[in-house]
Design a protein around this motif. Structure first.
Motif, PDB file in Angstrom:
ATOM      1  N   TYR A  12     -16.793  -7.663   3.097  1.00 46.11           N
ATOM      2  CA  TYR A  12     -15.564  -7.194   2.326  1.00 46.11           C
ATOM      3  C   TYR A  12     -15.385  -8.221   1.159  1.00 46.11           C
ATOM      4  N   GLY A  16     -14.629  -6.086  -1.958  1.00 45.78           N
ATOM      5  CA  GLY A  16     -13.645  -6.594  -3.094  1.00 45.78           C
ATOM      6  C   GLY A  16     -14.057  -6.437  -4.526  1.00 45.78           C
ATOM      7  N   LEU A  19     -14.366  -3.049  -5.891  1.00 43.33           N
ATOM      8  CA  LEU A  19     -13.058  -2.583  -6.184  1.00 43.33           C
ATOM      9  C   LEU A  19     -12.792  -3.205  -7.648  1.00 43.33           C
ATOM     10  N   LEU A  20     -12.817  -4.382  -7.874  1.00 45.29           N
ATOM     11  CA  LEU A  20     -12.614  -4.897  -9.060  1.00 45.29           C
ATOM     12  C   LEU A  20     -13.214  -4.723 -10.231  1.00 45.29           C
ATOM     13  N   GLY A  54      -8.360  -5.047  -4.625  1.00 42.64           N
ATOM     14  CA  GLY A  54      -9.681  -5.573  -4.687  1.00 42.64           C
ATOM     15  C   GLY A  54      -9.517  -7.093  -4.506  1.00 42.64           C
ATOM     16  N   VAL A  55      -8.518  -7.649  -5.226  1.00 41.03           N
ATOM     17  CA  VAL A  55      -8.297  -9.092  -5.060  1.00 41.03           C
ATOM     18  C   VAL A  55      -8.149  -9.457  -3.451  1.00 41.03           C
ATOM     19  N   VAL A  57      -8.950  -7.771  -0.856  1.00 40.87           N
ATOM     20  CA  VAL A  57      -9.834  -7.559  -0.012  1.00 40.87           C
ATOM     21  C   VAL A  57     -11.134  -8.517  -0.321  1.00 40.87           C
ATOM     22  N   LEU A  58     -11.163  -9.017  -1.685  1.00 41.32           N
ATOM     23  CA  LEU A  58     -12.036 -10.454  -1.780  1.00 41.32           C
ATOM     24  C   LEU A  58     -11.635 -11.595  -1.085  1.00 41.32           C
ATOM     25  N   SER A  60      -9.698 -11.702   1.301  1.00 44.93           N
ATOM     26  CA  SER A  60      -9.746 -11.493   2.840  1.00 44.93           C
ATOM     27  C   SER A  60     -11.155 -11.739   3.311  1.00 44.93           C
ATOM     28  N   GLY A  78      -3.865  -7.368   2.530  1.00 46.32           N
ATOM     29  CA  GLY A  78      -4.705  -6.165   1.885  1.00 46.32           C
ATOM     30  C   GLY A  78      -4.682  -4.719   2.724  1.00 46.32           C
ATOM     31  N   GLN A  82      -3.280  -1.141   0.868  1.00 47.64           N
ATOM     32  CA  GLN A  82      -3.924  -0.110   0.930  1.00 47.64           C
ATOM     33  C   GLN A  82      -3.301   1.006   1.577  1.00 47.64           C
ATOM     34  N   TYR A 112     -11.403  -0.621   7.181  1.00 45.58           N
ATOM     35  CA  TYR A 112     -10.495  -1.798   6.955  1.00 45.58           C
ATOM     36  C   TYR A 112      -9.471  -2.054   8.259  1.00 45.58           C
TER      37      TYR A 112
END
Length: 129
Positions: A12, A16, A19-20, A54-55, A57-58, A60, A78, A82, A112
């Motif tokens: 993850y 993340g 996603l960013l 993204g932040v 998920v990163l 987490s 997260g 989502q 997720y």
């Protein structure tokens, strides 16, 4: 069990970062094309939500890889962002050309969700501090 939790966390972290990167590319493309085509407000909102997701998920992933109790909070946050995004974006026509990408997003969200459920159980097993 700890090694599996750390591996999921690293997965993850990478997700993340991806996603960013996607949000950054979207912003650059919109800026480059701004003289030719005006970006719709809902597209800009979607890109902002992708960046926030993204932040989260990163964060987490980092928390889970570190076996921190903050992983529970980060995964739930997260998951919520989502879920909200998917409910918002799928309000449109499901026969649009973007429907295939949305279906892939739903599949990623299902994964997720499973990871979030696992993280919610980890404090009960003593894996998270």
């Amino acid at each position: 069990m700890e090694w599996a939790a750390r591996a999921i966390g690293v997965f993850y972290v990478l997700g993340g970062l991806m996603l960013l990167y996607q949000a950054w590319l979207n912003w650059r493309l919109q800026r480059a094309l701004s003289d030719l085509i005006a970006a719709r407000a809902d597209e800009q909102i979607a890109d902002g939500i992708i960046a926030v997701g993204g932040v989260l998920v990163l964060a987490s992933g980092v928390a889970l890889a570190a076996l921190s109790a903050w992983a529970v909070v980060a995964f739930v946050a997260g998951w919520a962002i989502q879920a909200g995004y998917l409910l918002w974006v799928n309000r449109d026509d499901l026969d649009s050309p973007l429907a295939d990408g949305r279906l892939k997003s739903v599949h990623a969200f299902a994964g997720y969700t499973a990871a979030t459920a696992l993280v919610l159980l980890l404090p009960l097993t003593g894996v998270l501090d």
